[in-house]
Each structure stands twice: as C-alpha cells, then as structure tokens.
Design a protein around this motif. Structure first.
Motif, short mmCIF file in Angstrom:
data_model
loop_
_atom_site.label_atom_id
_atom_site.label_comp_id
_atom_site.label_asym_id
_atom_site.label_seq_id
_atom_site.Cartn_x
_atom_site.Cartn_y
_atom_site.Cartn_z
N THR A 1 0.84 -1.19 0.00
CA THR A 1 0.00 0.00 0.00
C THR A 1 0.88 1.24 0.00
O THR A 1 1.79 1.35 0.82
N GLN B 1 6.92 -6.23 -1.17
CA GLN B 1 5.93 -7.24 -0.81
C GLN B 1 6.51 -8.65 -0.87
O GLN B 1 6.28 -9.47 0.02
N VAL C 1 4.18 -6.69 9.66
CA VAL C 1 3.84 -5.45 8.99
C VAL C 1 5.11 -4.64 8.88
O VAL C 1 5.95 -4.64 9.79
N ARG D 1 6.92 -0.84 7.06
CA ARG D 1 6.68 0.46 6.43
C ARG D 1 8.02 1.10 6.11
O ARG D 1 8.94 1.09 6.94
N ALA E 1 3.69 0.75 2.72
CA ALA E 1 3.47 -0.23 3.78
C ALA E 1 3.12 -1.58 3.17
O ALA E 1 2.40 -1.65 2.17
N ARG F 1 2.35 -5.93 4.32
CA ARG F 1 2.06 -6.87 5.40
C ARG F 1 1.97 -8.26 4.80
O ARG F 1 1.75 -8.42 3.59
N HIS G 1 -2.95 -5.38 10.81
CA HIS G 1 -3.32 -4.01 10.48
C HIS G 1 -2.05 -3.21 10.14
O HIS G 1 -1.02 -3.38 10.77
N HIS G 2 -2.15 -2.35 9.13
CA HIS G 2 -0.98 -1.55 8.73
C HIS G 2 -0.47 -0.68 9.88
O HIS G 2 0.71 -0.36 9.93
N ASP G 3 -1.36 -0.27 10.78
CA ASP G 3 -0.97 0.59 11.90
C ASP G 3 -0.97 -0.19 13.22
O ASP G 3 -1.22 0.39 14.27
N THR H 1 4.45 1.95 16.68
CA THR H 1 4.01 1.49 15.36
C THR H 1 5.14 1.74 14.37
O THR H 1 6.07 2.52 14.64
N ASP I 1 5.00 3.42 11.68
CA ASP I 1 4.95 4.83 11.27
C ASP I 1 5.73 5.69 12.25
O ASP I 1 6.60 6.49 11.87
#
Length: 406
Positions: A15, A37, A52, A54, A64, A66, A79-81, A282, A284
């Motif tokens: 993503t 990926q 995950v 990023r 990002a 996963r 979850h990405h976050d 996270t 991020d």
C-alpha cells in the motif's frame, strides 16, 4: 503450524501512503513495491505468522506492506498501523534522553554509576565506581545481563513458566540486584573507564541508565521520554507501558515457540516495562523517530556525533562487522555506501527491526509477530530475511561496499 499457515500466502498487498511519484518514475516505483511485498512474504515463509513493515523514502513517501495473518485462528491480515512491543529499541529512546541531559550539562558521559547511584552496583566483584554513563550506553560496562539470570536455565523457558510469570513486575532496583549476583565479565580501566572497547550486550546497562535519568531529573524515565521525544515529535502511537501487560488495539497475536515444544504459544500478554525494553509503538512512529534522530532534530551535533562513535559489536544485527555507539548500532548494508544505523528489539512473541540512513532521509521499520527459542537455524533464517527486507527497501544497489563510521 504448517496447516495453520497453509493458504495464507495471498494475504499481503503493498500500500502506498501519501503522494506517489511522477509518471516517469511510476514503473520503477511499482517494481520497488512489488519487491517490498515479496520480501515481506519471504519473512512469512520462514515461519513467521504475521508481520507489517513500512518504508519512508527521501521525499517522505510511505509504502506499507504486510504478510501472514494477525491470528492463526482467523484470516485477517495484520493491520498496517498495528501496535507492537519495540523491545530493546527502547534503548535508543533512553540514550537520546541521556544525551540531551549531557547537552544541558546535567549529566556527563564520564559520570560514574557510583556518583549517581551510591552502593547500587557492588558485590561479587561489581564496582559502580569503575563504570561510567558512556559504558552503560555503549554496553562496555562488563555487567551481567539480569535477563540471563532470569532465563538462563532452559527449563524456565516453557509455556507454563511464561504464563505463571507474565504479570510479574519487578522494580529497576530488583533487576540490578539480580545482575549483581553474578561477577562482571570485566571491569573497565580504573583510570579511564570510558575508553573501554570490550563490548557485551546487557539489558542491565539501560536499567541503570534509566535510574540515573530519574535521579538526575527527579522524574520517572517514562516522563522524560514522553516530554523530550514522544510529545515534541507528535508520536501519537508511541507509549510507555509501565506494569501493564497489554498492547493497544489494533495489534496481532504474538507467538513464541519454546524449546522442545512443537506448538506456538500465545505470548501477547506480558509485563515488560523498563528502560531496557518497555515502549510500544508502530512502524509509522518508528520511522518518524529514527529520521528525527539522524537529521539532528533530537540532538545537537556534538551529542549526535558522540552517539555515533562506535566500538566493534560483532554479531549485533546479524553482522560480524557491526559497531555499537551510544544506544544505536551501525552495520554495512548492500547498496548503502555509508551503511545503515539500527538497533532492534525482541520481546516474547514480537521482533522489532528498523534501519535508517546516516542522513535520516530514508528509513524502514518492521514488526514480526513470531519469536522462536526452539531452533537457532530457523531463528537466523527469519532474522536474515527480515534484515534483507529492510536493506532492499532503503538502499539503492551500487555494488560498492559499505564503510564504517569514522
């Protein structure tokens, strides 16, 4: 485990977050996404249940990825976050606080443990007057690791033992006391302890660094990390957990394979709240933190240079050429001429890894929700795949070797 992971391969789509590249770079960007990926899937294929990752490029664009699942009883992706325990990556935060206090004149790298914490490091050949703040931050103190005392006996590393002790909280003083039941590996030179270059990783060092921060400021180490790093940088998903055994949602189940056991054990709930490994974050926020550190936002130039003054740390981050500074390490990386700065942290069921270029322009972070104490070979395969994922997404292939910091 094989049956549980069968059919998971389709889970995980790269993503792009934020503004994408211009048309002339779109094809190359898509290729990079695809590789990112595939590298995430390669980590999953070593036996990781879910992960995950990023990356943030020099222009500030996020990508990002996963792979795997958030829980083996379902098919939902991570979850990405997702929140995760960053483990020993906490040490970099604590080192920044200590170096900020050095910049302010409150602490000095040549201050001894005995000066700040009289009598705390003593007995069995241990001597706090021979250990400086620099020794603590650089793991050149020679102190035993209190976690080796807790978990040194393989018989204690069992699912039953984990469940029995997962809500047990120890004070920082109790952890130091555990470490000093053993003699040190060495004592730094009495005349110039800060010049010590013998290196051995010990969580005890950062327990003591946290205690010194508290003594010097009159505040809990958590407050200093929050007020000096988390709040100024706007890290809204980074927090200290204290004695809480819980991780905020969204997260993923953290699995551990214990020695001699075939099954994976859910080890998501566990108290791990000290300055050696007690932060939850996270991917991020970790990217934001690392970039702010390397670009000079968090430390004056003099203290950043001290942080990046290293000693040999063979084996750190899976590299025989790794070097350790003050709360952060360096290793060579294919495609990054100046290598990468990193740390890494492992908790029960979670592995945190990250890299950042020396100029802070590119970074990447990954959380893998599986640890294993059953098979060193498989552990090393998972580690190698994880580090390759980070290096591939941050470094541009050039064929030139990395050079260690001056």
């Amino acid at each position: 485990m094989t049956l549980a992971l069968a059919g998971v391969g389709a889970v995980g789509v790269a993503t792009v977050l934020g503004t994408g590249p211009g048309a002339e770079g779109a094809a190359a960007h898509r290729a990079a996404q695809g590789r990112f990926q595939r590298d995430a899937d390669a980590v999953r294929d070593t036996g990781a249940t879910g992960l995950v990752a990023r990356a943030r490029d020099a222009a500030g664009h996020d990508t990002a990825v996963r792979s795997g699942v958030a829980d083996l009883d379902g098919r939902d992706p991570v979850h990405h976050d997702a929140y995760y325990r960053i483990g020993s990556d906490t040490k970099t935060f604590v080192a920044v606080v200590a170096l900020q206090l050095v910049a302010e004149g409150t602490l000095h790298l040549d201050d001894t443990v005995e000066e700040w914490l009289p009598g705390v490091v003593s007995g069995n050949g241990n001597d706090g007057s021979r250990i400086t703040l620099r020794n603590l931050l650089q793991h050149t103190s020679g102190l035993a690791d209190y976690t080796d005392v807790l978990f040194g006996d393989p018989a204690t590393l069992t699912p039953e033992g984990f469940r029995e002790g997962r809500f047990t909280a120890r004070t920082l003083e109790e952890e130091v006391a555990l470490a000093t039941t053993r003699p040190p590996g060495w004592l730094p030179d009495a005349e110039a302890p800060g010049s010590e270059t013998r290196w051995s990783y010990s969580n005890t060092n950062y327990v003591l660094a946290g205690l010194i921060v508290e003594k010097a400021t009159g505040h809990p180490w958590e407050q200093e990390v929050n007020d000096r790093i988390i709040e100024p940088l706007g890290l809204r998903h980074t927090m200290t957990m204290g004695t809480s055994a819980y991780v905020p949602q969204p997260t993923a189940t953290a699995y551990t394979r214990f020695p001699g056991r075939e099954e994976l054990t859910d080890t998501t709930l566990s108290v791990d709240g000290g300055p050696d490994g007690g932060i939850v974050s996270t991917t991020d926020d970790m990217n934001s933190f690392l970039r702010a550190l390397m670009n000079g936002t968090l430390l004056p130039a003099e203290q950043l240079a001290q942080m990046r003054t290293t000693v040999p740390a063979p084996g750190m981050g899976g590299s025989d050429e790794a070097r350790y500074g003050l709360g952060i390490a360096w290793r060579p990386a294919e495609g990054c001429d100046a290598g990468v700065w990193f740390h890494g942290g492992t908790s029960f069921g979670t592995v945190s890894e990250e890299v950042v270029t020396p100029d802070g322009r590119a970074s990447a972070a990954v959380a893998v929700y599986t640890t294993r104490y059953d098979d060193e070979e498989r552990f090393l395969r998972q580690q190698a795949a994880t580090l390759s994922l980070l290096d591939h997404v941050v470094c541009e292939p050039s064929g030139r070797p990395s050079h260690p910091p001056a």
